[in-house]
Structures are given as C-alpha cells and as structure tokens.
Design an enzyme around this catalytic site. Structure first.
Site, mmCIF file in Angstrom:
data_model
loop_
_atom_site.group_PDB
_atom_site.id
_atom_site.type_symbol
_atom_site.label_atom_id
_atom_site.label_comp_id
_atom_site.label_asym_id
_atom_site.label_seq_id
_atom_site.Cartn_x
_atom_site.Cartn_y
_atom_site.Cartn_z
ATOM 1 N N LYS A 1 0.835 -1.204 0.000
ATOM 2 C CA LYS A 1 0.000 0.000 0.000
ATOM 3 C C LYS A 1 0.868 1.252 0.000
ATOM 4 O O LYS A 1 0.595 2.212 -0.722
ATOM 5 C CB LYS A 1 -0.925 0.003 1.222
ATOM 6 C CG LYS A 1 -2.105 -0.935 1.079
ATOM 7 C CD LYS A 1 -2.812 -1.173 2.401
ATOM 8 C CE LYS A 1 -3.848 -2.288 2.235
ATOM 9 N NZ LYS A 1 -4.388 -2.761 3.519
ATOM 10 N N GLN B 1 -5.068 -1.251 9.608
ATOM 11 C CA GLN B 1 -4.988 -2.595 9.040
ATOM 12 C C GLN B 1 -5.688 -3.609 9.945
ATOM 13 O O GLN B 1 -5.430 -3.659 11.153
ATOM 14 C CB GLN B 1 -3.506 -2.968 8.839
ATOM 15 C CG GLN B 1 -3.247 -4.316 8.215
ATOM 16 C CD GLN B 1 -3.630 -4.393 6.738
ATOM 17 O OE1 GLN B 1 -3.764 -3.386 6.049
ATOM 18 N NE2 GLN B 1 -3.823 -5.603 6.245
ATOM 19 N N ASP C 1 -11.253 3.191 3.766
ATOM 20 C CA ASP C 1 -11.722 1.802 3.658
ATOM 21 C C ASP C 1 -13.234 1.739 3.459
ATOM 22 O O ASP C 1 -13.759 0.711 3.015
ATOM 23 C CB ASP C 1 -11.404 1.030 4.950
ATOM 24 C CG ASP C 1 -10.078 0.294 4.907
ATOM 25 O OD1 ASP C 1 -9.704 -0.193 3.823
ATOM 26 O OD2 ASP C 1 -9.430 0.190 5.969
HETATM 27 N N1 LIG Z 1 -8.219 -1.972 6.938
HETATM 28 C C1 LIG Z 1 -8.011 -2.923 6.042
HETATM 29 N N2 LIG Z 1 -8.283 -2.690 4.734
HETATM 30 C C2 LIG Z 1 -8.070 -3.639 3.796
HETATM 31 O O1 LIG Z 1 -8.356 -3.409 2.600
HETATM 32 C C3 LIG Z 1 -7.509 -4.894 4.200
HETATM 33 C C4 LIG Z 1 -7.231 -5.086 5.567
HETATM 34 N N3 LIG Z 1 -7.503 -4.103 6.449
HETATM 35 N N4 LIG Z 1 -6.722 -6.275 5.992
HETATM 36 C C5 LIG Z 1 -6.379 -7.331 5.073
HETATM 37 C C6 LIG Z 1 -7.219 -7.295 3.808
HETATM 38 C C7 LIG Z 1 -6.633 -8.061 2.647
HETATM 39 N N5 LIG Z 1 -6.335 -7.059 1.640
HETATM 40 C C8 LIG Z 1 -5.653 -7.304 0.451
HETATM 41 C C9 LIG Z 1 -5.076 -6.301 -0.282
HETATM 42 C C10 LIG Z 1 -4.329 -6.572 -1.406
HETATM 43 C C11 LIG Z 1 -4.146 -7.858 -1.842
HETATM 44 C C12 LIG Z 1 -3.304 -8.098 -3.040
HETATM 45 O O2 LIG Z 1 -2.719 -7.213 -3.603
HETATM 46 N N6 LIG Z 1 -3.165 -9.368 -3.495
HETATM 47 C C13 LIG Z 1 -2.348 -9.687 -4.641
HETATM 48 C C14 LIG Z 1 -1.041 -10.336 -4.238
HETATM 49 C C15 LIG Z 1 -1.198 -11.462 -3.265
HETATM 50 C C16 LIG Z 1 0.122 -12.139 -2.860
HETATM 51 O O3 LIG Z 1 0.863 -12.578 -3.754
HETATM 52 O O4 LIG Z 1 0.373 -12.258 -1.634
HETATM 53 C C17 LIG Z 1 -3.149 -10.549 -5.604
HETATM 54 O O5 LIG Z 1 -4.188 -11.079 -5.203
HETATM 55 O O6 LIG Z 1 -2.730 -10.657 -6.743
HETATM 56 C C18 LIG Z 1 -4.760 -8.857 -1.147
HETATM 57 C C19 LIG Z 1 -5.509 -8.593 -0.014
HETATM 58 C C20 LIG Z 1 -6.698 -5.844 2.106
HETATM 59 N N7 LIG Z 1 -7.240 -5.911 3.308
HETATM 60 MG MG LIG Z 2 -10.739 -3.283 1.530
#
Ligand SMILES: Nc1nc(=O)c2c([nH]1)NC[C@@H]1CN(c3ccc(C(=O)N[C@@H](CCC(=O)O)C(=O)O)cc3)C=[N+]21
Ligand SMILES: [Mg+2]
Ligand SMILES: NC(=O)C1=CN([C@@H]2O[C@H](COP(=O)(O)OP(=O)(O)OC[C@H]3O[C@@H](n4cnc5c(N)ncnc54)[C@H](OP(=O)(O)O)[C@@H]3O)[C@@H](O)[C@H]2O)C=CC1
Length: 301
Positions: free
Chosen positions: A55, A99, A122
C-alpha cells in the site's frame, strides 16, 4: 464450449492507478494539495506487513504522501485511539487505514468508529456503510467491493439491470457492501452464508457470482451457471506437496470454473490488486472533497 476469459485485475488495476496518478498531479497543480494516506499497523503479523508495504509503495507511485504508523502488538486500545485522533486532526492526512485484523484485546468496532468518516478510505465506518445502504451520495465505498464491481462492468458492460447476482459471504467489509453495490446497480441480489441450505443450487441461478468466503476452492465447476461471470475474492494460503512451501488459492476451483463460466478472476492477479488501486482512488477522492475539487466519477459508481 471455449474456455472462459481470465479477468486481468492486475492490468486493470495498473490502468486505474495511472488514472489516479494523473488526477493527483492536477490536484497539486490546480489546488496546491498533495493527498496523504496514513496506514496504521498494530503488531507484527507477516501477511499484514506485506500488505502495508505494498500500500505504501502504491501510494508513493501515485504521487501521494504515505505515512506509516506502527504500534507494538501489546499497544493498548487507548494508544490506538489517541493515534487515530492525531491523524483525524492532521490536515496532511486525507485517508486513514487501520490494518485489520487488530489484536484481540482491541475492540475493532470502537477503533473504526473513531476514524473521521471523511478520512475513512476503507469505507468501514458506519456513516459510510449507512450512506451506501440508504443510497445517500458521497459515501466512501469499500475498496474490495468497488474493485469487484469495476471488473464485473468491464466484462458485462455498465448496465447490469436485472442480472441475477449471488454474493457468498456477509462480512461488513466485503459481502454486505458488495451486495449493496450490486443492488444499487439494479441486479437481483441474493446473499449466501454458512447457514445457507443449498448453496450450490443458489449459485446455479447466478449470472454474477462473487465468492468472499475464505474457504479454498469451495465453489466447484458444477455449481456455476454456464456463461456466468465469476469474481473470486478469496485469498487462502495453502500448503503444497513441497514441504514449507505455500501457495495462494481463491474460494473458487479456478480450472473447473474456466470450463463453465464466461469470465473468471484469477488468484493472485484478480481482485487483490484492485483493492489497492481502489484504496488509491478513495484517498484521492477524500483529498478532492477536502479541497473542494471535483471527485473522480469512478469513486462513486
Ligand atoms: N483496513 C483494512 N483494509 C483492507 O483493505 C484490508 C485489511 N484491512 N486487511 C487485510 C485485507 C486483505 N487485503 C488485500 C489487499 C491486497 C491484496 C493483493 O494485492 N493481493 C495480490 C497479491 C497477493 C500475494 O501474492 O500475496 C493478488 O491477489 O494478486 C490482497 C488482499 C486488504 N485488506
Ligand atoms: Mg478493503
Ligand atoms: N482480495 C482482497 O482484496 C481481499 C480478500 N479477502 C479475502 O476474502 C475472503 C473473505 O473475507 P471476509 O469477508 O473478511 O471473511 P469473513 O470470515 O469475515 O466472512 C466470511 C463469510 O463467509 C461465510 N462462510 C464461511 N464458510 C462458509 C461456507 N462453508 N459456506 C458458505 N458461506 C460460508 C461466513 O458466514 P457466516 O456469516 O454465517 O459466518 C461469512 O459470512 C477471505 O479469503 C479473505 O482473505 C478479504 C478482503 C480483501
């Protein structure tokens, strides 16, 4: 039937981030404002550290200011609330992301409620959730559902009127806001969850299937309506044959879905990158509102 199209969320997200970066630049030029995003991480969970790092990188690449705040796992709820208060009062901060998940001794609802709704990028604050549910304009839309809707429209076109949509999962951060967005887009929406009686049968009716469950490959090929659009939100780390090695799988059996659906998001490379891109968009939108500048249309679907 031919194999389904793989929906390239990674590519779409790159395009969205480039559009955001352009608007960040014009906001600077025309209003003298640089959007800022503060990310708060409590504890040392390795998966959370990875997300927080990506991020921060995306924020800087969009030309925005990135503020990183780390609290130890033992930090008290009071310490977190005090940090949120400082960020609420800081004019350089347009967006605050705490987070999740938080350590168990901290009340998540209380922490989210402490964030200024205008800085809640968010979209988890009850004011934003309530505006979305009530159809009041100006709500910040949660990043993951917003990204999913963009991908659905990229495949099916903007008009989703009368489409049958099934959302599996009813969390406040994914399932419920996803269902609200599809309802607002005039779909006929069903929400399934762990108490749903015959989930396979519910799936077979759906033109749009969004899986946000957290169960690896729960959705099988024979649950899917031929030609449906399948959006896989699931991010499940599973072990492989090779000891100590893990891989990411979604909530949908991808290869099976590819034989039946018309389009499917992969994991990784589907919804995940869209979540980050929409976080950039929501931060820009918050900065625009604070500066009295026009809000990008993509943030208000
Ligand atoms: N306040 C808060 N807001 C969130 O938006 C939030 C959170 N907490 N806690 C955790 C979850 C999970 N999340 C992700 C974000 C990006 C990928 C992402 O970029 N994934 C890539 C790479 C995955 C990898 O290779 O590890 C993909 O799917 O291609 C995944 C999951 C946001 N979250
Ligand atoms: Mg989210
Ligand atoms: N790609 C991304 O950007 C993001 C990915 N995720 C991923 O999405 C998934 C869902 O996340 P989140 O909404 O936070 O998860 P939650 O655990 O909060 O919610 C899961 C939902 O799935 C339901 N459920 C659980 N088991 C079943 C089952 N066997 N059949 C039907 N429904 C079931 C639960 O039902 P009940 O309510 O009855 O318990 C609940 O509503 C996870 O894999 C998560 O990692 C999450 C956020 C962002």
């Amino acid at each position: 039937m031919a194999e389904a199209r793989i929906i390239d969320g990674k590519q779409f997200a790159l395009g969205l981030r480039a559009r955001v970066a352009k608007k960040v630049w014009s906001l600077k030029r025309d209003f003298g404002v640089t959007p800022g995003l503060a990310v708060v991480l409590v504890g040392e969970d390795p998966a959370s550290q990875v997300y927080v790092r990506s991020k921060g990188k995306a924020t800087q690449e969009a030309g925005m200011a990135s503020f990183d705040h780390r609290l130890p796992a033992e930090a008290t709820e009071q310490q977190l609330l005090e940090l949120i208060e400082r960020l609420n009062a800081d004019p350089a901060v347009n967006g605050i992301l705490v987070q999740l998940p938080l350590p168990k001794h901290i009340d998540t609802a209380r922490a989210l409620a402490a964030i200024d709704p205008a800085k809640d990028v968010d979209g988890f604050h009850v004011v934003n959730a309530g505006k979305l549910a009530a159809g009041i304009p100006g709500a910040t839309i949660p990043c993951t559902p917003l990204g999913c809707l963009m991908l659905v429209r990229d495949v099916m076109g903007r008009n989703l009127r009368g489409r049958r949509a099934l959302v599996i999962g009813r969390s406040n951060i994914v399932g419920k806001p996803m269902a609200q967005l599809l309802l607002q887009a005039d779909c006929t929406v069903t929400i399934a969850h762990s108490r749903t009686v015959d989930i396979a049968e519910e799936c077979r009716r759906a033109d749009i299937l969004v899986a946000a469950v957290g169960r690896p490959e729960l959705v099988r090929g024979d649950w899917i309506k031929p030609g449906a659009v399948v959006i896989d939100v699931g991010m499940n780390r599973v072990s492989t044959a090779e000891p100590g090695k893990t891989r990411l799988v979604g909530d949908v059996a991808f290869e099976e879905a590819m034989q039946v659906a018309s389009a499917v998001t992969p994991v990784p490379g589907g919804v995940g990158p869209m979540t980050i891109a929409c976080l950039m968009l929501n931060t820009l939108a918050s900065a625009c509102r604070a500066a009295g500048a026009p809000v990008p249309a993509e943030a208000a679907p």
